[in-house]
Design a protein around this motif. Sequence first.
Motif, PDB file in Angstrom:
ATOM      1  N   HIS A  84      31.869  39.077  39.001  1.00 15.00           N
ATOM      2  CA  HIS A  84      31.788  38.408  40.312  1.00 15.00           C
ATOM      3  C   HIS A  84      32.953  37.445  40.505  1.00 15.00           C
ATOM      4  O   HIS A  84      33.506  37.353  41.609  1.00 15.00           O
ATOM      5  CB  HIS A  84      30.445  37.681  40.466  1.00 15.00           C
ATOM      6  CG  HIS A  84      29.356  38.579  40.934  1.00 15.00           C
ATOM      7  ND1 HIS A  84      29.186  38.928  42.253  1.00 15.00           N
ATOM      8  CD2 HIS A  84      28.375  39.222  40.254  1.00 15.00           C
ATOM      9  CE1 HIS A  84      28.154  39.743  42.375  1.00 15.00           C
ATOM     10  NE2 HIS A  84      27.643  39.942  41.175  1.00 15.00           N
ATOM     11  N   LEU A  85      33.344  36.742  39.454  1.00 14.56           N
ATOM     12  CA  LEU A  85      34.497  35.843  39.551  1.00 14.56           C
ATOM     13  C   LEU A  85      35.766  36.648  39.807  1.00 14.56           C
ATOM     14  O   LEU A  85      36.591  36.263  40.639  1.00 14.56           O
ATOM     15  CB  LEU A  85      34.624  35.008  38.274  1.00 14.56           C
ATOM     16  CG  LEU A  85      35.783  34.014  38.233  1.00 14.56           C
ATOM     17  CD1 LEU A  85      35.706  33.014  39.384  1.00 14.56           C
ATOM     18  CD2 LEU A  85      35.794  33.283  36.885  1.00 14.56           C
ATOM     19  N   TRP A  86      35.914  37.780  39.112  1.00 16.67           N
ATOM     20  CA  TRP A  86      37.076  38.638  39.350  1.00 16.67           C
ATOM     21  C   TRP A  86      37.128  39.039  40.823  1.00 16.67           C
ATOM     22  O   TRP A  86      38.189  38.960  41.458  1.00 16.67           O
ATOM     23  CB  TRP A  86      37.017  39.893  38.466  1.00 16.67           C
ATOM     24  CG  TRP A  86      38.272  40.719  38.589  1.00 16.67           C
ATOM     25  CD1 TRP A  86      39.353  40.665  37.776  1.00 16.67           C
ATOM     26  CD2 TRP A  86      38.573  41.675  39.605  1.00 16.67           C
ATOM     27  NE1 TRP A  86      40.320  41.534  38.235  1.00 16.67           N
ATOM     28  CE2 TRP A  86      39.862  42.158  39.353  1.00 16.67           C
ATOM     29  CE3 TRP A  86      37.883  42.161  40.714  1.00 16.67           C
ATOM     30  CZ2 TRP A  86      40.482  43.114  40.157  1.00 16.67           C
ATOM     31  CZ3 TRP A  86      38.486  43.111  41.517  1.00 16.67           C
ATOM     32  CH2 TRP A  86      39.771  43.585  41.233  1.00 16.67           C
ATOM     33  N   ALA A  87      35.998  39.456  41.368  1.00 21.43           N
ATOM     34  CA  ALA A  87      35.951  39.901  42.770  1.00 21.43           C
ATOM     35  C   ALA A  87      36.289  38.756  43.717  1.00 21.43           C
ATOM     36  O   ALA A  87      37.053  38.937  44.671  1.00 21.43           O
ATOM     37  CB  ALA A  87      34.570  40.474  43.097  1.00 21.43           C
ATOM     38  N   ALA A  88      35.752  37.570  43.466  1.00 21.33           N
ATOM     39  CA  ALA A  88      36.033  36.416  44.329  1.00 21.33           C
ATOM     40  C   ALA A  88      37.513  36.045  44.265  1.00 21.33           C
ATOM     41  O   ALA A  88      38.128  35.729  45.291  1.00 21.33           O
ATOM     42  CB  ALA A  88      35.165  35.229  43.927  1.00 21.33           C
ATOM     43  N   CYS A  89      38.082  36.102  43.078  1.00 21.33           N
ATOM     44  CA  CYS A  89      39.499  35.762  42.923  1.00 21.33           C
ATOM     45  C   CYS A  89      40.416  36.812  43.544  1.00 21.33           C
ATOM     46  O   CYS A  89      41.515  36.482  43.993  1.00 21.33           O
ATOM     47  CB  CYS A  89      39.855  35.605  41.451  1.00 21.33           C
ATOM     48  SG  CYS A  89      39.295  34.078  40.681  1.00 21.33           S
ATOM     49  N   SER A  90      39.991  38.060  43.585  1.00 27.50           N
ATOM     50  CA  SER A  90      40.874  39.132  44.047  1.00 27.50           C
ATOM     51  C   SER A  90      41.376  38.878  45.462  1.00 27.50           C
ATOM     52  O   SER A  90      42.503  39.238  45.791  1.00 27.50           O
ATOM     53  CB  SER A  90      40.190  40.491  43.962  1.00 27.50           C
ATOM     54  OG  SER A  90      39.148  40.595  44.902  1.00 27.50           O
ATOM     55  N   ASP A  91      40.580  38.231  46.275  1.00 26.96           N
ATOM     56  CA  ASP A  91      40.986  37.918  47.641  1.00 26.96           C
ATOM     57  C   ASP A  91      41.571  36.513  47.742  1.00 26.96           C
ATOM     58  O   ASP A  91      42.599  36.303  48.368  1.00 26.96           O
ATOM     59  CB  ASP A  91      39.783  38.051  48.582  1.00 26.96           C
ATOM     60  CG  ASP A  91      40.150  37.706  50.019  1.00 26.96           C
ATOM     61  OD1 ASP A  91      41.173  38.235  50.499  1.00 26.96           O
ATOM     62  OD2 ASP A  91      39.439  36.905  50.647  1.00 26.96           O
TER      63      ASP A  91
END
Length: 183
Positions: free
Chosen positions: A122-129
């Motif tokens: 979830h952190l990876w996904a939030a950071c991706s944007d």
Amino acid sequence: MNEAESLAAVARLFGDLLLAELDETRLQGLLEPRARVALAALGIDVPEVRDGGLDELAADYHAAFLQPRGGGAPPVGSLWTEGRYEGALTVRLRELAKSAALEVDPDAVRDAPVDHLGNVLHLWAACSDRAPWGSNELAAEHLAWADAPLARVEDAGGFYGGLAGALRAFLNELSVTRIPTGS
């Protein structure tokens, strides 16, 4: 949808599946035609659940991710890298989230440790944007530990074994994918 958005959607899906067992509502969502096709593309077959099937799936989830047998541990980074909770990985993930202006909300992470694989996804996904450099650091430096617990779950088979195999392939893809940082 661009590649980063697609990867983020998959990361969130995997994160959700790791953070909580399937209940009837979540299972029905996975059985929707669009979700079922997307999961099949990832190599995941959604189980057909009959009487008592949810209880069996819950037991499988518990054995795979909460109290694994045979020398395993839950998919928590500090357990796999340091043999304890709240290790250096936890500290780094909190720092990374803070520097990316993201909050680690205990409700959002379902009271799981910050370095639980579902939360890291979830952190990876939030950071991706919001902070692509954070996603790139996570993929390059903070996900390799996950192969060991996922391999153990994959070997056990069943729905969660298939999920673990697909997730291992996804993490391999993330390890070689970099989100453009714009700089």
